[in-house]
Design a protein around this motif. Structure first.
Motif, PDB file in Angstrom:
ATOM      1  N   GLY A  79      14.669  27.701  67.622  1.00 40.85           N
ATOM      2  CA  GLY A  79      15.204  26.655  66.579  1.00 40.85           C
ATOM      3  C   GLY A  79      16.784  26.575  66.318  1.00 40.85           C
ATOM      4  N   LEU A  80      17.334  27.796  66.133  1.00 42.93           N
ATOM      5  CA  LEU A  80      18.609  27.863  65.963  1.00 42.93           C
ATOM      6  C   LEU A  80      19.534  27.482  67.056  1.00 42.93           C
ATOM      7  N   TRP A  81      18.983  27.894  68.318  1.00 41.31           N
ATOM      8  CA  TRP A  81      19.678  27.498  69.521  1.00 41.31           C
ATOM      9  C   TRP A  81      19.495  25.951  69.796  1.00 41.31           C
ATOM     10  N   GLU A  82      18.399  25.276  69.227  1.00 42.84           N
ATOM     11  CA  GLU A  82      18.294  23.931  69.519  1.00 42.84           C
ATOM     12  C   GLU A  82      19.370  23.291  68.285  1.00 42.84           C
ATOM     13  N   GLN A  83      19.045  23.634  67.151  1.00 45.71           N
ATOM     14  CA  GLN A  83      20.127  22.972  66.152  1.00 45.71           C
ATOM     15  C   GLN A  83      21.584  23.032  66.461  1.00 45.71           C
ATOM     16  N   ILE A  84      22.067  24.060  67.171  1.00 44.10           N
ATOM     17  CA  ILE A  84      23.617  24.141  67.735  1.00 44.10           C
ATOM     18  C   ILE A  84      23.435  23.185  68.618  1.00 44.10           C
ATOM     19  N   HIS A  85      22.905  22.992  69.671  1.00 39.67           N
ATOM     20  CA  HIS A  85      23.204  22.249  70.982  1.00 39.67           C
ATOM     21  C   HIS A  85      22.399  20.897  70.812  1.00 39.67           C
ATOM     22  N   ASN A  86      21.365  20.634  70.309  1.00 39.95           N
ATOM     23  CA  ASN A  86      20.709  19.406  70.268  1.00 39.95           C
ATOM     24  C   ASN A  86      20.661  18.492  69.066  1.00 39.95           C
ATOM     25  N   PHE A 103       9.888  21.769  63.562  1.00 37.93           N
ATOM     26  CA  PHE A 103      10.435  23.132  64.101  1.00 37.93           C
ATOM     27  C   PHE A 103       9.927  23.759  62.637  1.00 37.93           C
ATOM     28  N   SER A 104      10.264  23.335  61.480  1.00 38.13           N
ATOM     29  CA  SER A 104       9.984  23.830  60.342  1.00 38.13           C
ATOM     30  C   SER A 104       8.257  24.335  60.003  1.00 38.13           C
ATOM     31  N   ASN A 105       7.515  23.294  60.665  1.00 38.19           N
ATOM     32  CA  ASN A 105       6.131  23.512  60.636  1.00 38.19           C
ATOM     33  C   ASN A 105       5.655  24.594  61.573  1.00 38.19           C
ATOM     34  N   ILE A 106       6.377  24.575  62.869  1.00 38.94           N
ATOM     35  CA  ILE A 106       6.079  25.603  63.738  1.00 38.94           C
ATOM     36  C   ILE A 106       6.428  27.039  63.174  1.00 38.94           C
ATOM     37  N   LYS A 107       7.609  27.061  62.701  1.00 38.89           N
ATOM     38  CA  LYS A 107       8.139  28.356  62.034  1.00 38.89           C
ATOM     39  C   LYS A 107       7.203  29.059  61.100  1.00 38.89           C
ATOM     40  N   ASN A 108       6.614  27.765  60.160  1.00 38.08           N
ATOM     41  CA  ASN A 108       5.511  28.401  59.206  1.00 38.08           C
ATOM     42  C   ASN A 108       4.554  28.895  59.831  1.00 38.08           C
ATOM     43  N   GLU A 109       3.936  28.682  60.841  1.00 36.99           N
ATOM     44  CA  GLU A 109       2.836  28.996  61.477  1.00 36.99           C
ATOM     45  C   GLU A 109       2.938  30.188  62.394  1.00 36.99           C
ATOM     46  N   ALA A 110       4.196  30.429  62.724  1.00 32.48           N
ATOM     47  CA  ALA A 110       4.727  31.558  63.990  1.00 32.48           C
ATOM     48  C   ALA A 110       4.242  32.923  63.355  1.00 32.48           C
ATOM     49  N   GLY A 111       3.986  33.704  64.242  1.00 31.17           N
ATOM     50  CA  GLY A 111       3.609  34.941  63.998  1.00 31.17           C
ATOM     51  C   GLY A 111       2.155  35.303  63.445  1.00 31.17           C
ATOM     52  N   ALA A 112       1.502  34.142  63.107  1.00 33.19           N
ATOM     53  CA  ALA A 112       0.171  34.422  62.404  1.00 33.19           C
ATOM     54  C   ALA A 112      -0.931  34.701  63.454  1.00 33.19           C
ATOM     55  N   ASN A 113      -2.017  35.229  63.280  1.00 33.66           N
ATOM     56  CA  ASN A 113      -3.141  35.629  64.165  1.00 33.66           C
ATOM     57  C   ASN A 113      -3.492  34.286  64.575  1.00 33.66           C
ATOM     58  N   GLY A 114      -3.564  34.224  65.923  1.00 35.06           N
ATOM     59  CA  GLY A 114      -4.231  32.864  66.627  1.00 35.06           C
ATOM     60  C   GLY A 114      -3.408  31.695  66.670  1.00 35.06           C
ATOM     61  N   ILE A 132      15.667  20.891  74.192  1.00 38.17           N
ATOM     62  CA  ILE A 132      16.406  20.527  75.498  1.00 38.17           C
ATOM     63  C   ILE A 132      16.689  21.876  76.117  1.00 38.17           C
ATOM     64  N   GLY A 133      16.628  23.076  75.162  1.00 40.22           N
ATOM     65  CA  GLY A 133      17.028  24.456  76.006  1.00 40.22           C
ATOM     66  C   GLY A 133      15.864  25.174  76.777  1.00 40.22           C
ATOM     67  N   ILE A 134      14.882  24.408  77.170  1.00 38.04           N
ATOM     68  CA  ILE A 134      13.659  24.877  77.756  1.00 38.04           C
ATOM     69  C   ILE A 134      13.006  23.579  78.521  1.00 38.04           C
ATOM     70  N   THR A 135      12.744  23.812  79.878  1.00 35.31           N
ATOM     71  CA  THR A 135      12.158  22.654  80.470  1.00 35.31           C
ATOM     72  C   THR A 135      10.814  22.957  81.202  1.00 35.31           C
ATOM     73  N   SER A 136       9.806  22.526  81.367  1.00 35.67           N
ATOM     74  CA  SER A 136       8.748  22.766  82.008  1.00 35.67           C
ATOM     75  C   SER A 136       8.280  21.937  83.007  1.00 35.67           C
ATOM     76  N   PHE A 144      11.777  26.541  83.060  1.00 34.12           N
ATOM     77  CA  PHE A 144      13.035  27.150  83.158  1.00 34.12           C
ATOM     78  C   PHE A 144      13.940  27.043  81.504  1.00 34.12           C
ATOM     79  N   ALA A 145      14.818  27.925  81.225  1.00 33.44           N
ATOM     80  CA  ALA A 145      15.441  27.799  80.179  1.00 33.44           C
ATOM     81  C   ALA A 145      17.000  28.078  80.239  1.00 33.44           C
ATOM     82  N   HIS A 146      17.609  27.471  79.372  1.00 32.76           N
ATOM     83  CA  HIS A 146      19.157  27.580  79.175  1.00 32.76           C
ATOM     84  C   HIS A 146      19.579  29.302  79.376  1.00 32.76           C
ATOM     85  N   LYS A 147      20.441  29.472  79.990  1.00 38.22           N
ATOM     86  CA  LYS A 147      20.795  30.956  80.195  1.00 38.22           C
ATOM     87  C   LYS A 147      20.790  31.926  78.851  1.00 38.22           C
ATOM     88  N   ASP A 148      21.178  31.383  77.882  1.00 36.78           N
ATOM     89  CA  ASP A 148      21.143  31.716  76.465  1.00 36.78           C
ATOM     90  C   ASP A 148      19.792  32.336  76.191  1.00 36.78           C
TER      91      ASP A 148
END
Length: 187
Positions: A57-64, A72-83, A98-102, A112-116
């Motif tokens: 999220g920080l990388w994207e906020q800087i570059h995108n 992103f805030s919704n995902i961040k709130n759920e991240a790390g929870a079981n399931g 934009i930092g990651i492509t599939s 693929f992901a940006h080198k960072d």
């Protein structure tokens, strides 16, 4: 046009796509170091950690400039929870990342992901793997820079030679000899 390059780290071939000033490294190739058959799961497990979501999220906020901060805030709130599971495609579609492509496909497909971001993923796989990846990536960049310097120097030399040829041709064919002699007498 994107150019593919490969480096070898601990017996694994890692693909790097360079396009203009950005370099994207294959997370799929890196994930094979941890699990040859389940690279998608390895990437998904990494993406699902709270630390990774915050980093991404920080990388994207800087570059995108079109990064979807609300999603992103919704995902961040759920991240790390079981399931909680987050795939690269979900991350991209929900946040406009934009930092990651599939890409799908047997040859040239993968994540693929940006080198960072790729270096961060490599660290999660193995600190030694990350260090070797950084060293090989830097070696590749040094080789590219040396080649570009050589090409630049060659272009410079060719331009110099061509200039001499052009000026000699102009003196011999376009400037009348009488004018040339007359001009020299005045000086």
């Amino acid at each position: 046009m994107a150019k593919n390059k490969k480096v070898e780290i601990e017996g694994r071939e890692i693909t790097i796509i360079s396009d203009r000033s950005d370099d994207f490294i294959s997370l799929t190739d890196i994930a094979k170091h941890k699990n040859e058959e389940a690279t998608g799961l390895v990437i998904s497990h990494w993406l699902s950690t709270r630390f990774t979501v915050e980093f991404m999220g920080l990388w994207e906020q800087i570059h995108n400039p079109i990064f979807n901060v609300t999603e992103f805030s919704n995902i961040k709130n759920e991240a790390g929870a079981n399931g909680f599971v987050l795939t690269s495609k979900q991350w991209i579609s929900k946040t406009n990342a934009i930092g990651i492509t599939s890409k799908a496909g047997r040859y040239g497909g993968g994540t693929f992901a940006h080198k960072d971001i790729a270096f961060e993923f490599a660290s999660w796989i193995s600190p030694s793997f990350k260090l070797y990846l950084i060293k090989e990536f830097q070696r590749l960049k040094d080789e590219e820079n040396d080649r570009l310097k050589l090409e630049w120097n060659l272009q410079r030399t060719l331009a110099k030679v061509n200039y001499q040829i052009h000026t000699d041709a102009i003196k011999e064919n376009l400037i009348p000899k009488e004018l040339s002699v007359a001009n020299h007498e005045h000086f």
